[in-house]
Design an enzyme around this catalytic site. Structure first.
Site, mmCIF file in Angstrom:
data_model
loop_
_atom_site.group_PDB
_atom_site.id
_atom_site.type_symbol
_atom_site.label_atom_id
_atom_site.label_comp_id
_atom_site.label_asym_id
_atom_site.label_seq_id
_atom_site.Cartn_x
_atom_site.Cartn_y
_atom_site.Cartn_z
ATOM 1 N N LYS A 96 0.844 -1.207 0.000
ATOM 2 C CA LYS A 96 0.000 0.000 0.000
ATOM 3 C C LYS A 96 0.872 1.248 0.000
ATOM 4 O O LYS A 96 0.602 2.206 -0.723
ATOM 5 C CB LYS A 96 -0.952 -0.025 1.211
ATOM 6 C CG LYS A 96 -2.067 -1.043 1.013
ATOM 7 C CD LYS A 96 -2.862 -1.358 2.267
ATOM 8 C CE LYS A 96 -3.805 -2.530 1.984
ATOM 9 N NZ LYS A 96 -4.507 -3.029 3.179
ATOM 10 N N GLN A 132 -5.032 -1.759 9.236
ATOM 11 C CA GLN A 132 -4.807 -3.086 8.649
ATOM 12 C C GLN A 132 -5.393 -4.168 9.561
ATOM 13 O O GLN A 132 -5.116 -4.209 10.749
ATOM 14 C CB GLN A 132 -3.288 -3.299 8.461
ATOM 15 C CG GLN A 132 -2.923 -4.588 7.752
ATOM 16 C CD GLN A 132 -3.442 -4.652 6.317
ATOM 17 O OE1 GLN A 132 -3.357 -3.707 5.558
ATOM 18 N NE2 GLN A 132 -4.011 -5.792 5.951
ATOM 19 N N ASP A 189 -11.441 2.220 3.159
ATOM 20 C CA ASP A 189 -11.673 0.778 2.989
ATOM 21 C C ASP A 189 -13.156 0.484 2.702
ATOM 22 O O ASP A 189 -13.505 -0.607 2.282
ATOM 23 C CB ASP A 189 -11.269 0.023 4.270
ATOM 24 C CG ASP A 189 -9.924 -0.675 4.122
ATOM 25 O OD1 ASP A 189 -9.526 -0.971 2.982
ATOM 26 O OD2 ASP A 189 -9.276 -0.913 5.167
#
Ligand code: NAP
Length: 284
Positions: free
Chosen positions: A52, A96, A119
């Site tokens: 990422k 995460q 997300d």
């Protein structure tokens, strides 16, 4: 002969488009910043976080990395999320997953400000997808729609079968296919006569989380097959939820693992970050 849907190539196209957009945004004095929080040092998470950060650097997005120790308390993490929520210099926040067991993941996700939830996991964004209003969409299913569209696969009017009903893949996938005017069936572990249903699919999306679960016996001749799974097989080689060797000859198009859905997830995360700065609609 089947077409291989090349996620590596398509994700690169998307990243290049985004890079141009970011350059233009910078020209208007807009900076984009993604905060990435990792708790603990799970090796798979470290690889994802590293990828990422790399994608951010390529596109021109600033990334702030927060690497917290495994023993971080829920309150400490919530405090950091709140601090980033209030920081005008941060457009997107990504925590995460998975998190260590002392931390309630759901509580953390719901604490992220919906307008920074790149997300697309916050219930406000999930609700927006269901009612068809503006909001961030979970990156993996959003990427699958792009894979289909950019490979010339028509979704409208097609019978789309999704195996899996998780909050991050199966459910948003079903909603997106419906938004694209597919006729959608969702299967899960309690579905009866699974193969009878999957053999009716024009487009079959497999997010079952079991290596090589779907073989040729699940597939209608000429179907489009999208494999979301990521596993290591008995020889430590990457494989998906679909047995590619058996399924591919019966498909008209299929995603490989690796190089199919996987690279799209990060490309769409970058897309969501750029949207956060642009304040525009999601990819249609
Ligand atoms: P998950 O949360 O484990 O969900 C799996 C789903 O499959 C559940 O809905 C489950 O049904 C269903 N299922 C399990 N056994 C079944 C069976 N025998 N027949 C029919 N349905 C069955 O997994 P996920 O998070 O959605 O992820 C799915 C896969 O995609 C995993 O391999 C994961 O690693 C991978 N993944 C890849 C990416 C990427 O970027 N490529 C992103 C996310 C996930 P119930 O709901 O009834 O339990």
């Amino acid at each position: 002969m089947y077409q291989i849907i090349d996620g590596k190539k398509i994700s690169q196209e998307i990243k290049d488009e985004l890079r141009e957009k970011v350059t233009a945004l910078k020209g208007q004095g807009k900076q984009i910043c993604l905060a990435v929080i990792q708790v603990g040092s799970d090796p798979a998470s470290s690889v994802y976080v590293g990828n990422k950060k790399k994608a951010c650097a390529y596109i021109g997005i600033e990334s702030l990395a927060y690497e917290l120790p495994e023993e971080t308390t829920e309150q400490e993490l919530l405090d950091l999320v709140q601090k980033l929520n209030a920081d005008d210099g941060v457009n997107g926040i990504l925590v995460q997953l998975p998190l260590p067991k002392q931390i309630n993941e759901e509580k953390v996700i719901q604490t992220i400000a919906p307008e920074k939830d790149v997300d697309g996991f916050h219930e406000k964004n999930v609700g927006a997808l269901c009612v068809g209003s503006k909001g961030y969409v979970s990156c993996t299913p959003l990427g699958i729609i792009q894979l289909l569209k950019r490979s010339g696969v028509e979704i409208a009017g097609k019978h789309c079968v999704v195996i899996g009903r998780s909050n991050i893949v199966g459910k948003p996938m079903a909603m997106l296919l419906l938004r694209e005017n597919g006729t959608v069936t969702v299967c899960h572990s309690r579905t009866q006569n699974l193969k009878e249903i999957t053999r009716q699919a024009d487009i079959l999306v497999v997010a079952v989380g079991k290596p090589k679960f779907v073989d040729d016996s699940f597939i209608k001749e000429g179907a489009v097959v999208i494999d979301v799974g990521i596993h290591r097989d008995e020889n430590n080689k990457l494989c998906g939820d679909v047995d590619f060797e058996k399924a591919a000859p019966h498909a008209s198009a299929i995603t490989p693992v690796p190089g199919g859905v996987g690279p799209m997830t990060i490309a769409m995360l970058m897309y969501n970050c750029v949207s956060s700065a642009e304040q525009e609609d999601q990819v249609q």
